[in-house]
Design a protein around this motif. Structure first.
Motif, PDB file in Angstrom:
ATOM      1  N   GLU A   7      43.311  26.733  50.187  1.00  0.00           N
ATOM      2  CA  GLU A   7      44.037  25.380  51.000  1.00  0.00           C
ATOM      3  C   GLU A   7      43.471  24.841  51.416  1.00  0.00           C
ATOM      4  O   GLU A   7      43.706  23.036  51.287  1.00  0.00           O
ATOM      5  N   SER A  11      43.021  20.017  50.476  1.00  0.00           N
ATOM      6  CA  SER A  11      42.788  19.680  50.759  1.00  0.00           C
ATOM      7  C   SER A  11      41.642  18.393  50.597  1.00  0.00           C
ATOM      8  O   SER A  11      41.703  17.833  51.085  1.00  0.00           O
ATOM      9  N   ALA A  25      46.604  12.567  53.540  1.00  0.00           N
ATOM     10  CA  ALA A  25      47.174  13.975  54.623  1.00  0.00           C
ATOM     11  C   ALA A  25      48.495  12.762  53.929  1.00  0.00           C
ATOM     12  O   ALA A  25      49.383  13.782  53.343  1.00  0.00           O
ATOM     13  N   LEU A  28      49.343  14.828  50.417  1.00  0.00           N
ATOM     14  CA  LEU A  28      49.906  16.443  50.619  1.00  0.00           C
ATOM     15  C   LEU A  28      50.517  16.857  51.464  1.00  0.00           C
ATOM     16  O   LEU A  28      51.540  17.216  51.710  1.00  0.00           O
ATOM     17  N   ARG A  30      51.053  16.085  55.213  1.00  0.00           N
ATOM     18  CA  ARG A  30      50.501  16.355  56.554  1.00  0.00           C
ATOM     19  C   ARG A  30      50.360  15.222  57.224  1.00  0.00           C
ATOM     20  O   ARG A  30      49.956  14.108  56.844  1.00  0.00           O
ATOM     21  N   THR A  31      49.621  15.745  58.592  1.00  0.00           N
ATOM     22  CA  THR A  31      49.181  14.636  59.209  1.00  0.00           C
ATOM     23  C   THR A  31      47.962  14.505  59.035  1.00  0.00           C
ATOM     24  O   THR A  31      47.700  15.333  58.593  1.00  0.00           O
ATOM     25  N   GLN A  32      46.872  13.180  59.225  1.00  0.00           N
ATOM     26  CA  GLN A  32      46.265  13.123  59.730  1.00  0.00           C
ATOM     27  C   GLN A  32      45.345  13.599  60.826  1.00  0.00           C
ATOM     28  O   GLN A  32      43.722  14.497  59.881  1.00  0.00           O
ATOM     29  N   ALA A  34      46.159  16.998  60.636  1.00  0.00           N
ATOM     30  CA  ALA A  34      45.957  18.240  60.584  1.00  0.00           C
ATOM     31  C   ALA A  34      44.902  18.196  59.452  1.00  0.00           C
ATOM     32  O   ALA A  34      43.550  19.631  59.161  1.00  0.00           O
ATOM     33  N   ILE A  35      44.768  17.617  58.653  1.00  0.00           N
ATOM     34  CA  ILE A  35      43.786  17.054  57.755  1.00  0.00           C
ATOM     35  C   ILE A  35      42.228  17.456  58.411  1.00  0.00           C
ATOM     36  O   ILE A  35      41.263  17.947  58.370  1.00  0.00           O
ATOM     37  N   GLN A  38      41.829  20.663  59.376  1.00  0.00           N
ATOM     38  CA  GLN A  38      41.449  22.019  58.046  1.00  0.00           C
ATOM     39  C   GLN A  38      39.959  21.879  57.450  1.00  0.00           C
ATOM     40  O   GLN A  38      38.748  22.577  56.990  1.00  0.00           O
TER      41      GLN A  38
END
Length: 290
Positions: A7, A11, A25, A28, A30-32, A34-35, A38
């Protein structure tokens, strides 16, 4: 030895292919932040920085470049394994619609990906004008369409952003002192609308010269030198050329091309194909010719 998180690699590949954490983000869902987290975890896993600042942008480090190659291989192997195990689930018929403008450019790429990921599906292809295809999608006559019209009533993903240009015959002689002779689609047409709006906003006079119900008719009129039309750059070929600011023509907006299915689709085949395409099919931008 630790194991790379697929995962995180997915990303990472999305950040590279979309050129920024923010765009990845969005792609996918998601929030920035969160990226960003990751990518920090991935850097901890590999023990090296993967990105370096270059002005306001980020570029891959040497280790980032090396990891990207492995990431593509690992993700491809993972996805191929899942497709092989699930292949028997995707049987039946999938009805796909596309406008004439992209029937020879975007549609083949889409069909290639569907056939690669779901080889047992039978594909039923519908070619038509975007507004009519959207009506067919709403009524359930087709399962999935490509369209250049934004419509929140459908589930959609952007396939490509593409420039709109003023096209004319290669031999056409443009006279900025005269009203622009327009070649247009009859009925509802996004190209007709944005062409009119751009000319009116720039104070450029125009006159209707030729209308057609099909792209074939429009291109025939173009090649005959009857006038000028606003159209996607995909239609440019050896017999046509682009008019620009130097010719007194206003700039036209880019158009986004979407892949749509009906919201709350109950057909599991359509939904699974759509979700797969959302992950794997992001077509590169069509750039203006040099």
């Amino acid at each position: 030895m630790s194991t790379l998180d697929l995962e995180l690699l997915r990303s990472f590949a999305a950040v590279v292919s979309h050129y920024s954490f923010a765009a990845a983000a969005v792609h996918l869902g998601r929030t920035q932040s969160a990226i960003t987290q990751q990518m920090q975890r991935l850097e901890e896993q590999v023990g090296h920085a993967l990105f370096a600042k270059q002005g306001r942008q980020k570029r891959l480090t040497e280790h980032g470049e090396r990891l990207l190659t492995y990431a593509h291989h690992l993700l491809a192997l993972n996805d191929e394994a899942l497709r092989s195990l699930r292949q028997g689930e995707l049987e039946g018929n999938l009805r796909i619609g596309a406008p004439h403008d992209v029937a020879e450019t975007m549609l083949p790429l889409l069909l290639t990906e569907v056939a690669r990921t779901s080889p047992l599906l039978q594909l039923d292809i519908h070619i038509g004008r975007s507004p009519y295809l959207m009506t067919s999608l709403k009524s359930g006559e087709v399962d999935m369409i490509i369209s250049n019209r934004a419509d929140p009533q459908f589930d959609g993903v952007v396939l490509r952003n593409s420039p709109t240009v003023w096209l004319c015959a290669a031999s056409y002689v443009h006279d900025p002192a005269k009203p622009v002779p327009l070649i247009m689609a009859d009925g509802p047409s996004i190209f007709r609308r944005i062409g009119h709006e751009a000319l009116d906003a720039a104070g450029v006079a125009w006159t209707p010269r030729y209308t057609s119900s099909s792209l074939i008719g429009i291109k025939a009129a173009l090649r005959a030198g009857l006038g000028v039309t606003a159209r996607g750059v995909e239609q440019l070929d050896a017999g046509l050329r682009v008019l620009g600011a130097g010719d007194g023509m206003p700039r036209l907006p880019d158009l986004a091309y979407y892949l749509y299915v009906r919201s709350h689709v109950v057909n599991p085949v359509t939904r699974q194909v759509f979700e797969t395409l959302k992950k794997h099919l992001r077509l590169p931008r069509t750039d203006m010719p040099a």
